[in-house]
Design a protein around this motif. Structure first.
Motif, short mmCIF file in Angstrom:
data_model
loop_
_atom_site.label_atom_id
_atom_site.label_comp_id
_atom_site.label_asym_id
_atom_site.label_seq_id
_atom_site.Cartn_x
_atom_site.Cartn_y
_atom_site.Cartn_z
N PHE A 286 1.33 4.87 -2.17
CA PHE A 286 2.19 5.82 -1.60
C PHE A 286 3.42 5.43 -1.82
O PHE A 286 3.89 4.32 -1.31
CB PHE A 286 1.98 5.96 -0.11
CG PHE A 286 0.58 7.09 0.03
CD1 PHE A 286 0.76 8.69 0.31
CD2 PHE A 286 -0.59 6.72 -0.39
CE1 PHE A 286 -0.16 9.42 0.39
CE2 PHE A 286 -1.70 7.51 -0.09
CZ PHE A 286 -1.55 8.68 0.05
N VAL A 287 4.32 6.14 -2.53
CA VAL A 287 5.88 6.20 -2.67
C VAL A 287 6.54 7.16 -1.96
O VAL A 287 6.14 8.39 -1.97
CB VAL A 287 6.19 6.01 -4.28
CG1 VAL A 287 7.85 6.44 -4.30
CG2 VAL A 287 5.47 5.01 -5.07
N GLY B 78 11.57 -0.46 1.66
CA GLY B 78 10.53 -1.37 2.48
C GLY B 78 9.07 -1.17 1.77
O GLY B 78 8.91 -0.30 0.98
N ALA B 79 8.09 -1.85 2.44
CA ALA B 79 6.91 -1.88 1.91
C ALA B 79 6.02 -1.94 3.19
O ALA B 79 6.08 -2.65 4.18
CB ALA B 79 6.64 -3.09 1.10
N ARG C 224 0.93 -1.37 0.00
CA ARG C 224 0.02 -0.04 -0.07
C ARG C 224 0.89 1.13 0.23
O ARG C 224 0.71 2.31 -0.26
CB ARG C 224 -0.87 0.15 1.32
CG ARG C 224 -2.00 1.15 1.06
CD ARG C 224 -3.09 1.18 0.18
NE ARG C 224 -3.77 -0.35 0.65
CZ ARG C 224 -5.00 -0.49 1.17
NH1 ARG C 224 -5.17 0.52 1.94
NH2 ARG C 224 -5.38 -1.63 1.39
N ALA C 225 2.12 1.20 0.35
CA ALA C 225 2.99 2.07 0.47
C ALA C 225 4.39 1.67 0.34
O ALA C 225 4.62 0.40 0.96
CB ALA C 225 2.78 3.20 1.65
N ILE C 226 5.26 2.29 -0.13
CA ILE C 226 6.69 2.08 -0.13
C ILE C 226 7.69 3.04 0.29
O ILE C 226 7.42 4.22 -0.04
CB ILE C 226 7.38 1.32 -1.27
CG1 ILE C 226 7.09 2.23 -2.73
CG2 ILE C 226 6.31 0.11 -1.68
CD1 ILE C 226 7.76 2.03 -3.93
N ILE C 227 8.84 2.84 0.93
CA ILE C 227 9.77 3.78 0.75
C ILE C 227 10.94 3.18 0.23
O ILE C 227 11.39 2.03 0.09
CB ILE C 227 10.31 3.80 2.46
CG1 ILE C 227 9.20 4.26 3.38
CG2 ILE C 227 11.59 4.67 2.74
CD1 ILE C 227 9.44 4.32 4.93
N ALA C 228 11.47 4.03 -0.71
CA ALA C 228 12.78 3.80 -1.53
C ALA C 228 13.72 4.78 -1.75
O ALA C 228 13.20 6.31 -1.66
CB ALA C 228 11.92 3.27 -2.93
#
Length: 297
Positions: free
Chosen positions: A184-185, A292-293, A43-47
């Protein structure tokens, strides 16, 4: 009013990543093919948002968790590196170009956000100077290629928000985060270490400098995994870790917090961690990357 479509060029193509579509496609495919999709649908990732030679393989761990079959709107929250901004800003264009294909901005959602009075507009110059959103566009295009005419993007430049502003924006975005067709990115690198970044925290008990950096980053990452915005703020106050996307991360954590209050069950896990180089002495410098996710259960 003219009906001219305004475009933001891929201003960092040819320097931060290749401007050749076929070459870029092959690179992204290569990185993605080496990764498992264990947290799909995210639903969201941090990259990260550095040059692809540094962080392309790390970012793949996050993008592999994106499910193009259900994703229809992609919110991209990136920190502002060049202009002082105390709120968040929206783009003034319609289209973001990439060497793969053009991405369309969701003007309906932009209209809803604009109506809140909480946003300002960024100029085209600011938009094209900034890399924190752009570095996610080719990966977004690649992850969504099987549905390329069926999704829109919602780019948001996030300023140096106070904790209370992070809360306000978190609340605002929480209703969008609640929708399974939205992704969400969150764009962030982790520790920027060395004299050129004016940051040289070192805990000798961890061994070499790069191990101390990793320990510091992983402390922050495990706090993010606890989904607690207050603990994350306290960590930043204590260690001043130079996580450039700390405000977008803060907004995400506050949005999650809002949904958890309403009984939504979520978990975040980091899937990869990397450093641009291993610092061993005070002359060295490095930037860390993490991917991460977020999953909704």
């Amino acid at each position: 009013m003219s009906n001219r479509v305004l475009c933001r060029e891929a201003s960092h193509a040819g320097s931060w990543y290749t401007a050749s579509g076929p070459q870029l496609n092959a690179q992204l495919e290569g990185w993605l093919s080496q990764v498992q999709s264990t947290k799909r649908p995210a639903r969201a990732i941090i990259a990260p948002h550095a040059g692809y030679t540094y962080c392309g393989s790390c970012a793949a761990h996050a993008y592999k968790q994106v499910d193009p079959n259900i994703t229809r709107k992609i919110f991209i929250l990136g920190p502002s590196h060049h202009v002082p901004l105390s709120r968040c800003a929206l783009s003034s264009v319609d289209i973001y170009r990439t060497p793969l294909y053009d991405l369309r901005i969701d003007q309906k959602i932009y209209g809803e956000l604009w109506k809140t009075g909480m946003f300002e507009r960024m100029s085209l110059q600011t938009d094209e100077d900034e890399h924190s959103i752009e570095m996610h566009l080719p990966y977004t295009a690649k992850a969504m290629e099987s549905h390329k005419d069926e999704f829109t993007i919602v780019p948001v430049l996030v300023g140096a928000l106070s904790e209370s502003k992070e809360q306000e924006f978190g609340k605002l975005f929480s209703k969008y985060l609640a929708d399974p067709s939205n992704l969400f990115v969150v764009s962030s690198d982790f520790c920027h270490w060395g004299q050129r970044f004016r940051y040289s925290y070192y805990d000798e008990s961890q061994g070499e400098i790069y191990r101390s950096i990793e320990h510091l980053d992983k402390m922050g990452m495990s706090i993010i995994e606890q989904l607690d915005p207050v603990s994350f703020s306290n960590y930043l106050k204590k260690y001043h870790n130079t996580i450039c996307g700390r405000h977008p991360i803060g907004v995400l954590l506050n949005a999650i917090n809002e949904l958890q209050k309403n009984g939504m069950n979520m978990s975040f896990s980091f899937l990869n961690y990397a450093q641009s180089s291993q610092c061993r002495n005070w002359q060295d410098s490095s930037v860390s990357y993490a991917a991460g996710a977020l999953m909704v259960h």
